[in-house]
Scaffold this motif. Structure first.
Motif, PDB file in Angstrom:
ATOM      1  N   VAL A  60       0.848  -1.197   0.000  1.00 37.65           N
ATOM      2  CA  VAL A  60       0.000   0.000   0.000  1.00 37.65           C
ATOM      3  C   VAL A  60       0.879   1.240   0.000  1.00 37.65           C
ATOM      4  N   GLY A  61       0.281   2.362  -0.337  1.00 35.37           N
ATOM      5  CA  GLY A  61       1.004   3.618  -0.331  1.00 35.37           C
ATOM      6  C   GLY A  61       1.066   4.200   1.073  1.00 35.37           C
ATOM      7  N   ASN A  62       1.776   5.296   1.142  1.00 31.68           N
ATOM      8  CA  ASN A  62       1.910   5.975   2.427  1.00 31.68           C
ATOM      9  C   ASN A  62       0.801   7.013   2.533  1.00 31.68           C
ATOM     10  N   ASP A  63      -0.434   6.554   2.523  1.00 28.02           N
ATOM     11  CA  ASP A  63      -1.560   7.472   2.448  1.00 28.02           C
ATOM     12  C   ASP A  63      -2.739   6.917   3.255  1.00 28.02           C
ATOM     13  N   PRO A  64      -3.732   7.742   3.531  1.00 25.06           N
ATOM     14  CA  PRO A  64      -4.869   7.276   4.347  1.00 25.06           C
ATOM     15  C   PRO A  64      -5.600   6.087   3.719  1.00 25.06           C
ATOM     16  N   VAL A  65      -5.567   5.956   2.414  1.00 29.27           N
ATOM     17  CA  VAL A  65      -6.215   4.806   1.785  1.00 29.27           C
ATOM     18  C   VAL A  65      -5.467   3.526   2.155  1.00 29.27           C
ATOM     19  N   ASP A  67      -3.909   3.167   4.989  1.00 26.92           N
ATOM     20  CA  ASP A  67      -4.352   2.928   6.366  1.00 26.92           C
ATOM     21  C   ASP A  67      -5.696   2.209   6.374  1.00 26.92           C
ATOM     22  N   PHE A  68      -6.570   2.665   5.496  1.00 21.93           N
ATOM     23  CA  PHE A  68      -7.915   2.101   5.403  1.00 21.93           C
ATOM     24  C   PHE A  68      -7.856   0.598   5.101  1.00 21.93           C
ATOM     25  N   VAL A  69      -7.039   0.242   4.130  1.00 26.08           N
ATOM     26  CA  VAL A  69      -6.919  -1.171   3.744  1.00 26.08           C
ATOM     27  C   VAL A  69      -6.335  -1.994   4.889  1.00 26.08           C
ATOM     28  N   LEU A  70      -5.259  -1.503   5.463  1.00 27.76           N
ATOM     29  CA  LEU A  70      -4.590  -2.252   6.532  1.00 27.76           C
ATOM     30  C   LEU A  70      -5.480  -2.364   7.766  1.00 27.76           C
ATOM     31  N   ASN A  71      -6.171  -1.286   8.094  1.00 25.47           N
ATOM     32  CA  ASN A  71      -7.061  -1.297   9.259  1.00 25.47           C
ATOM     33  C   ASN A  71      -8.123  -2.382   9.117  1.00 25.47           C
ATOM     34  N   PHE A  72      -8.691  -2.471   7.937  1.00 20.82           N
ATOM     35  CA  PHE A  72      -9.710  -3.495   7.704  1.00 20.82           C
ATOM     36  C   PHE A  72      -9.115  -4.901   7.830  1.00 20.82           C
ATOM     37  N   LEU A  73      -7.975  -5.112   7.182  1.00 23.36           N
ATOM     38  CA  LEU A  73      -7.352  -6.440   7.237  1.00 23.36           C
ATOM     39  C   LEU A  73      -7.013  -6.812   8.681  1.00 23.36           C
ATOM     40  N   ASN A  74      -6.501  -5.839   9.419  1.00 23.03           N
ATOM     41  CA  ASN A  74      -6.181  -6.113  10.821  1.00 23.03           C
ATOM     42  C   ASN A  74      -7.428  -6.487  11.612  1.00 23.03           C
ATOM     43  N   GLN A  75      -8.503  -5.766  11.387  1.00 25.93           N
ATOM     44  CA  GLN A  75      -9.756  -6.080  12.087  1.00 25.93           C
ATOM     45  C   GLN A  75     -10.234  -7.490  11.761  1.00 25.93           C
ATOM     46  N   GLU A  76      -9.991  -7.888  10.532  1.00 22.16           N
ATOM     47  CA  GLU A  76     -10.427  -9.221  10.109  1.00 22.16           C
ATOM     48  C   GLU A  76      -9.519 -10.328  10.646  1.00 22.16           C
ATOM     49  N   THR A  91      -2.014   3.852  -2.955  1.00 22.76           N
ATOM     50  CA  THR A  91      -2.818   2.658  -2.752  1.00 22.76           C
ATOM     51  C   THR A  91      -3.863   2.597  -3.864  1.00 22.76           C
ATOM     52  N   SER A  92      -4.058   1.426  -4.449  1.00 29.34           N
ATOM     53  CA  SER A  92      -5.009   1.299  -5.558  1.00 29.34           C
ATOM     54  C   SER A  92      -6.432   1.645  -5.118  1.00 29.34           C
ATOM     55  N   ALA A  93      -7.224   2.073  -6.090  1.00 24.83           N
ATOM     56  CA  ALA A  93      -8.639   2.322  -5.852  1.00 24.83           C
ATOM     57  C   ALA A  93      -9.432   1.774  -7.034  1.00 24.83           C
TER      58      ALA A  93
ATOM     59  N   ALA D  24     -15.604  11.080  11.339  1.00 24.68           N
ATOM     60  CA  ALA D  24     -14.967   9.759  11.432  1.00 24.68           C
ATOM     61  C   ALA D  24     -13.538   9.820  10.903  1.00 24.68           C
ATOM     62  N   PRO D  25     -12.616   9.119  11.592  1.00 23.49           N
ATOM     63  CA  PRO D  25     -11.276   8.982  11.033  1.00 23.49           C
ATOM     64  C   PRO D  25     -11.361   8.298   9.668  1.00 23.49           C
ATOM     65  N   PHE D  26     -10.409   8.559   8.820  1.00 22.56           N
ATOM     66  CA  PHE D  26     -10.465   8.037   7.457  1.00 22.56           C
ATOM     67  C   PHE D  26     -10.689   6.527   7.423  1.00 22.56           C
ATOM     68  N   VAL D  27     -10.021   5.797   8.279  1.00 22.55           N
ATOM     69  CA  VAL D  27     -10.100   4.333   8.212  1.00 22.55           C
ATOM     70  C   VAL D  27     -11.475   3.802   8.592  1.00 22.55           C
ATOM     71  N   GLU D  28     -12.307   4.660   9.149  1.00 19.30           N
ATOM     72  CA  GLU D  28     -13.636   4.185   9.555  1.00 19.30           C
ATOM     73  C   GLU D  28     -14.747   4.681   8.639  1.00 19.30           C
ATOM     74  N   ILE D  29     -14.383   5.317   7.569  1.00 16.38           N
ATOM     75  CA  ILE D  29     -15.395   5.838   6.649  1.00 16.38           C
ATOM     76  C   ILE D  29     -16.179   4.678   6.034  1.00 16.38           C
ATOM     77  N   LYS D  30     -17.503   4.840   6.008  1.00 21.86           N
ATOM     78  CA  LYS D  30     -18.370   3.802   5.448  1.00 21.86           C
ATOM     79  C   LYS D  30     -18.788   4.121   4.018  1.00 21.86           C
ATOM     80  N   SER D  31     -18.955   5.400   3.742  1.00 17.91           N
ATOM     81  CA  SER D  31     -19.312   5.749   2.364  1.00 17.91           C
ATOM     82  C   SER D  31     -18.873   7.159   2.016  1.00 17.91           C
TER      83      SER D  31
END
Lengths: 336, 336, 336, 336
Positions: A60-65, A67-76, A91-93, D24-31
């Motif tokens: 992933v890139g060094n960007d909030p996206v 973080d978003f991907v990693l945060n989800f994977l970690n939660q899972e 980070t890809s979109a 919401a923090p970026f990683v918690e955005i739903k839509s």
């Protein structure tokens, strides 16, 4: 064999932005739900939810996206400690319009993306020796340095007794030449144990003419490919894999073995809501069965069930079924 | 089998600019002789001079240097009708300092060069079905679109009963990662009949660590590679080729066969003037013998003779020996 | 004003490979003499030979060609301590065919070259405050990061009281769009004190249509440009420079001043051998006179003499005349 | 002067994906809500809603996101007939997290995007002669070919009596070097009539050190820039513009005139919801007043009103106020 991970999933990941306005033409979409996606990443979550120990080797890139991907994977509970950040890469979109039953325009934002920057060093830092399965994908072969890193990972896996699964993952717009997809996939097949793909993807893997590929409504994930499917299957299996697992959406899955055997696994009929991610749910279920030591048919049925569940849902990784859920689903429909 | 060409040589070509001031350090060079070079192109000329019917599948830019290369090939009788011009791309160039016995600094001008732009369409326009041998090279695999075009050509050749020769042609500075060279070459070996290379190149083809490669005095054509040569040979042969022909400059050539047999062919001792091009002369002679149906040893001796002749000369393609000349050279030194 | 350098020359450098076979078509060239070239680098040597204290702000790769360029500059006494090496980038190269009187096909090897990688940090490390003149060139504006570095240098020079000379140096194949050359040059003119160029280059600097440019026989250094020269001169001067010094090869040089004055300086008739480098010799002589405080005519005559001397010779930097030589040349032809 | 368009807005456009989960923090955005954005495109819509005749000179890819952008602009009545499609390039996208009052992480997807591919030919096809104002932006100068196209457009506008407005639009991650932003903007200022920007952007336009720029929380649209604002203002105005209009969010707008005059326009206090787009609303209102022939203070007050309205809303282009709405807003708060 005592290994820490059931599966190491190598390749792309992204933020999935999926239309919340089901049936609306793309230009009228008001909002997008935010999920996580990308073939190998979907499978890392899908297998995890089925109870497997999954690790990710995306980037992933060094960007909030990122973080978003990693945060989800970690939660899972997917292990992300081997996922590198790629400075200066995004980070890809992916954006997706949803007009069931047959229009799912998809737009990749993958120019200079992070996950195509996976390197041989990233592979060397990943737990290949400590995983039962390495999953790689067709798109991971589309550009350097990810291409040689993916081939290198498959070689290493082979040497370490780690089974190599290849998801054909044919995305035409990620290739400079449609035929280069097949050329490249074929050059990798000697390192692969089990190939998973649709019949279109199988034909793409043995493509001879650019004009054989057509994409409608920007549905990059669902290209139509002309060609002789029998010959395509034969070509793929002749190159080395033990099995070609051909998923087929609403129709039956067929497993073609190198030894000539063909095993069919009937589908679970459901109403289609969004086909995206269903193939990766299938792969997750199939791998689950494979690791349980089930026979091909039963494993494919498990895959079919997982795929059927996701096809009724909105997104990919975030909608993968849990073990209990999938087994109940099958039970309720007459069992394996 | 009645085919129009003995050999189709695919890959790089360049203007070779070779120091006329033998022994002078690079910074003191006053002038450069202008020749033609590039591994597959040298072999196209080398085989032609030995009487074979050779065709070239290189690519040149739309510039006077491209004219220079094509003009020379045409004069030599190498068929150039399949060589595309690549607008906006420059014909490759190479500069070489010559300080015998062991310092030959070499500088490639290959950024965005024409020959790496060879495409699958260029391959489809070439007479693969009408050639006995397809010769490809390691550098042709270094970047897209040449990489997939080269793999595609090898696949086609296989299907058409055209023998595939791979010159390992390891040029470290043409790769983003030293290890990617080996990864990529190994992914191609299943399509190759006969591999030609030095022991250093063979080790490079099975390289595990970047640090194993070292280049001194900018001698990109003569990198030193650490590693276990026995294991390297075994790895190469296990991947499919019938033979690995290991040329060794002043020492004996050794042919390693897939069936375990090892054949040695002693060298012809000469005084070294410029080693560049000698390997391609060797390949030309070897291929000549191969097509004559000679045994491995005799073919390799012919290769050694051609290499020995060129090592006493200034350049590459322009100095390849003629058939008569090579046979006399061998005769005078006691025959095969 | 007590400054250590008379002139800091910023921009391209290269190994110049000039045909030794005068009159031969490019495809028949047997050897090339090896010199040093590149507009600003030629001027650094040209001014140095006239006795000025010259420093270079070019960049070279980490390769023997870079050593070659630096070695020559050091021998000439041009200060090279501010010249950065650019790892992974190649030192530029140029090949030239010589068919007098009017055919000089020229091929640039500048893809990803070192000198276009000059950065603002390189400028900050250079002695702008300690030089009387900063010389920049049109090609230095063709790509980033050199473009912003060049503009930055001109701004700094302005602020420091360092005179800014711009050599228009129009090389059409270095631009993605012919018109972008003019756009970019015009955006820089507000920072320039004195512009040096041919009438073709002056028209290029005010170009409105791509089709106005034509290049014959690959003579990239001598493009023909259609357009109204009077209007072009007016446009250039309106943008800020004090003077436009229009060199004209065999014809008279004309200096156009912002205040409307026009000064003519007659040429020294000689027989043309190779026009390459003559313009840079002119610039060197002109700058010499400028720094001596001579009037425009006398400075331009000095430029004409230096240009005339070089036009009778083989190459660029290596053939620049020395102070005594140029003054004697003028003396022998009736003086200034 | 009878012209068909009040304003031609040149430069970037995108799909704006703005968090629906405020706070919401970026990683918690739903839509994410889907809007249209990009500085010049926002201004094209903002001015249109105020009743001006606006045309767009952005570029989009051949993808559904391009359709989305064009569809919206067409609905708004912005003229899109001059907007080219750029095959093989993606329409830009932006994602935004919203955590008021001060955290708005923003991610650009602009690698190889369509709008940076605007060319001089695109400019020649646009109605520069038929517009009262040309609006260009700082980001449009960040890369070629857009950079030379933007400079070319400004030159043409000047020649045609079309007023040139430059929105400084400083986005640090779009530049290879922070200082190159200032260098490039300064090279354009001689072609500009009126500059619009924040004090941070004004300092960026005269930046001397990279380290002066800092970006927190990925807020690329709100970089902090160290430096002397007085000197920055003086530098900008000395380069040619008639006025520098400094918008300041919640604080007063200040117009600095070339003649030394300084005009203040007090803000309209509101509660901040999302600052993105407010600056472009300001520009729209200001331009409205400018074209009405209002004095600087009154025009800036109109800008302040439009900015204040948008700052209370979710997005950019989609939330621009209409003429009546803005005038009532001012009226209700005590008038101009």
């Amino acid at each position: 064999m005592n290994r820490s991970y059931d599966i190491l999933c190598m390749g792309r990941s992204c933020i999935d932005l999926y239309s919340n306005d089901i049936g609306a033409p793309f230009v009228e979409i008001k909002s997008f739900a935010a999920y996580v996606g990308g073939c190998p990443t979907n499978i890392s979550v899908g297998t995890r939810r089925l109870g497997l120990r999954s690790a990710s080797l995306t980037a992933v890139g060094n960007d909030p996206v990122g973080d978003f991907v990693l945060n989800f994977l970690n939660q899972e509970g997917v292990v992300t400690e081997f996922v590198p950040r790629k400075p200066g890469r995004r980070t890809s979109a992916v954006m997706l319009g949803i007009e069931p039953p047959d229009k799912f325009p998809l737009i990749y934002y993958r120019d200079n993306c992070a996950d195509i920057e996976l390197t041989i060093d990233d592979v060397l830092a990943a737990p290949l020796a400590d995983s039962h399965i390495l999953l790689i994908s067709g798109t991971g072969l589309s550009r350097e340095p990810s291409r040689s890193a993916t081939l290198f990972a498959a070689e290493q896996a082979r040497a370490l007794g780690t089974k190599v699964f290849l998801d054909l993952d044919f995305r035409p717009d990620q290739w400079h030449d449609m035929r280069a997809y097949g050329v490249t996939v074929r050059s990798a097949l000697g390192l692969v144990d089990i190939v998973i793909g649709t019949s279109e993807e199988t034909k793409a893997a043995t493509l001879k003419e650019q004009s054989s590929v057509s994409v409608e409504h920007s549905q990059v994930s669902d290209a139509h490919v002309a060609g002789d499917i029998r010959q395509a299957i034969a070509t793929v299996l002749a190159a080395g894999p033990e099995a070609l697992v051909m998923k087929a959406g609403a129709e039956q899955t067929t497993v073609f073995l190198r030894n000539g055997e063909v095993i069919a696994a009937p589908p679970f009929p459901v109403e289609v809501y969004n086909t995206l991610g269903a193939g990766d749910a299938f792969a997750s279920g199939f791998i689950y069965g494979y690791l349980k030591g089930w026979d091909w048919r039963r494993a494919a049925r498990m895959g079919n069930a997982c795929g059927a569940i996701v096809v009724t849902r909105h997104g990919c990784a975030n909608f993968m079924p849990y073990e209990e859920e999938a087994l109940v689903f099958i039970e309720e429909r007459g069992g394996f």
